[in-house]
Design an enzyme around this catalytic site. Structure first.
Site, PDB file in Angstrom:
ATOM      1  N   GLU A 187       0.833  -1.211   0.000  1.00  0.00           N
ATOM      2  CA  GLU A 187       0.000   0.000   0.000  1.00  0.00           C
ATOM      3  C   GLU A 187       0.872   1.268   0.000  1.00  0.00           C
ATOM      4  O   GLU A 187       1.859   1.347   0.738  1.00  0.00           O
ATOM      5  CB  GLU A 187      -0.864  -0.023   1.280  1.00  0.00           C
ATOM      6  CG  GLU A 187      -1.872   1.110   1.383  1.00  0.00           C
ATOM      7  CD  GLU A 187      -2.651   1.047   2.709  1.00  0.00           C
ATOM      8  OE1 GLU A 187      -2.208   0.342   3.639  1.00  0.00           O
ATOM      9  OE2 GLU A 187      -3.702   1.714   2.802  1.00  0.00           O
ATOM     10  N   LYS A 233      -9.857   1.952  -2.167  1.00  0.00           N
ATOM     11  CA  LYS A 233     -10.080   1.428  -0.808  1.00  0.00           C
ATOM     12  C   LYS A 233     -11.448   1.839  -0.272  1.00  0.00           C
ATOM     13  O   LYS A 233     -11.768   3.026  -0.197  1.00  0.00           O
ATOM     14  CB  LYS A 233      -8.962   1.954   0.105  1.00  0.00           C
ATOM     15  CG  LYS A 233      -8.909   1.351   1.493  1.00  0.00           C
ATOM     16  CD  LYS A 233      -7.626   1.842   2.197  1.00  0.00           C
ATOM     17  CE  LYS A 233      -7.416   1.281   3.573  1.00  0.00           C
ATOM     18  NZ  LYS A 233      -6.101   1.697   4.142  1.00  0.00           N
ATOM     19  N   CYS A 283      -5.516  -3.062   2.855  1.00  0.00           N
ATOM     20  CA  CYS A 283      -5.292  -2.919   4.304  1.00  0.00           C
ATOM     21  C   CYS A 283      -6.559  -3.005   5.156  1.00  0.00           C
ATOM     22  O   CYS A 283      -7.103  -4.091   5.314  1.00  0.00           O
ATOM     23  CB  CYS A 283      -4.518  -1.625   4.566  1.00  0.00           C
ATOM     24  SG  CYS A 283      -3.636  -1.660   6.167  1.00  0.00           S
TER      25      CYS A 283
END
Lengths: 291, 291
Positions: free
Chosen positions: B43, B116, B153
């Site tokens: 990331e 995300k 994440c």
């Protein structure tokens, strides 16, 4: 009230109902002596795991709720002032049977029941033959000792089930279970299967910030030429997914102290519920795309 | 085509973009030499984890997609005939920035991007200040080397995200990540936090019968008086949740052979998708009840 004591009764089942009841009652007395407030028995604890074969006469093992077994355990719950989670083979009506968990409170009153929503069907786990999938949805029961969520065995592989039960307010999710090894698979896959079973339940504790308690039977059960080795390993996870206590392979009363305050702490530090994108979850209500 | 080779680039990030690009390019060459077909970076690999503080000038680090960095890596992907997963700080327009993963195919073409969906906000992880939550939904990209699902994440704590990505057809779910310890928490909670992170991703592999690959950064990053220790431990799970390979704490190129046939085998034996009760999952689209 934030602290309670939990007992998970890991049992070996025999072929006679009476003996299993006797064993369960005796272990409940022992658990009470050790201060248990809430006691949970394994899935279908009254009988051997009859789903190893498809046999119409096995439907005789089912009973009404309330019925003779809930009468016995309601009386016991009241006498000992304990909350009981009692997994039974429920006869709803002729032709409709469920794999059910009954919640009995410390006054001996049936608080409600959960009917197993996800029904497996595997060689020697012919549950789709016996059980109509539950139609009561996902449930949590408010008791004097906390909010108790009830799921059963195969449900444990479905993150949706844990999520929905937690969202109903459950502080502990119980999984009465009957899981074991096929003798042929044990050597090659046994360790991995047991680890997967522990991992998935651990993840439900983490994802939902709840306690998770799995209560399995133990022992080898033969039915004709068929055989299953139930692997015990009953376990309690805290809301961070740490194992609080875990049983081995033999019969065992797993006693565990729970402090519900831990839920608030964990969810403050890992605030997953805050960040769910519910407006983007609609496809959960569908099946996977055709591949 | 059922077998492919995967490389996860576990990197230590420096403060200069150029150095991070140079490091990534050099490691991609090495991975290619070892036969990698698909390569994934961590990331926000271009920069230090700037979200440790809220600083308006950090928005200067964002760039357009396509933009200068995708140009460099598209060229590289084409040259080396590899598929690249490239996590970037995306500038959509003034005032809207995303935490994004770009998929570049072996012809150097951008296949698409994932933004995300779940954005954390914790002390020293001030991501809600920087990133607008994704609005492209959950995605899987069909490539010549399989269906690649992309999450980032914090998404890893949400079973819904893994489920939806798997249901779009993903065979591998990638989690480019920047996760580490607060120096103050490490001693007391470090082990448990790392184990939880491994467990939750393992459970996504199990619940969905897919490969799961998590690619983390490593090293201690200081920003003023603030400090985070990124814990590495990049990992690949098979569809039964077994660890295929796991990195340690240092920089490492994790090379791993994937056989997609395993997905069919696992899902035949653990047919969870068969038994989902989609008609009872509606409350997933809500928040928890008021307690």
């Amino acid at each position: 009230m934030s602290k309670i004591r939990l007992a998970l009764i890991q049992m070996k089942m025999l072929s006679e109902k009476k003996k299993n009841i006797k064993n369960a009652v005796s272990k409940i007395y022992k658990a009470k002596k050790k201060g248990a407030d809430i006691i949970c028995l394994p899935e279908l604890f009254l009988t051997n795991y009859f789903c190893q074969t498809e046999k119409h006469s096995n439907f005789n093992l089912a009973e009404k709720i309330p019925g003779p077994t809930t009468d016995i355990f309601s009386h016991l719950a009241k006498k000992l002032k304990i909350i009981l989670l009692l997994p039974l083979f429920e006869k709803r009506t002729s032709g409709i049977y469920h794999n059910t968990c009954v919640i009995i409170d410390e006054k001996g009153k049936i608080k409600g029941k959960y009917r197993k929503m996800h029904i497996p069907d595997d060689p020697q786990y012919y549950e789709k033959f016996y059980f109509t999938p539950g139609d009561l949805g996902f449930r949590s029961f408010k008791t004097s000792k906390g909010n108790l969520g009830t799921l059963i065995c195969w449900d444990q592989w479905f993150p949706e089930a844990a999520r929905l039960t937690a969202m109903k307010g459950a502080e502990i999710i119980f999984y009465p279970t009957a899981i074991g090894w096929h003798p042929k698979e044990k050597k090659k896959f046994g360790k991995s299967q047991l680890n997967s079973w522990l991992s998935i339940q651990r993840a439900h504790a983490i994802a939902n910030g709840v306690f998770v308690a799995a209560i399995n039977r133990t022992g080898i059960e033969k039915q004709g030429s068929k055989k299953l080795e139930f692997w015990g390993n009953s376990v309690i996870f805290d809301p961070s997914g740490n194992i609080i206590k875990k049983a081995k392979f033999t019969e065992q009363i797993l006693i565990c102290d729970i402090d519900y305050k831990k839920i608030e702490t964990v969810r403050r530090h890992w605030p997953f519920f805050r960040d769910r994108r519910i407006e983007y979850y609609k496809d959960i209500l569908k099946n996977p795309i055709d591949a």
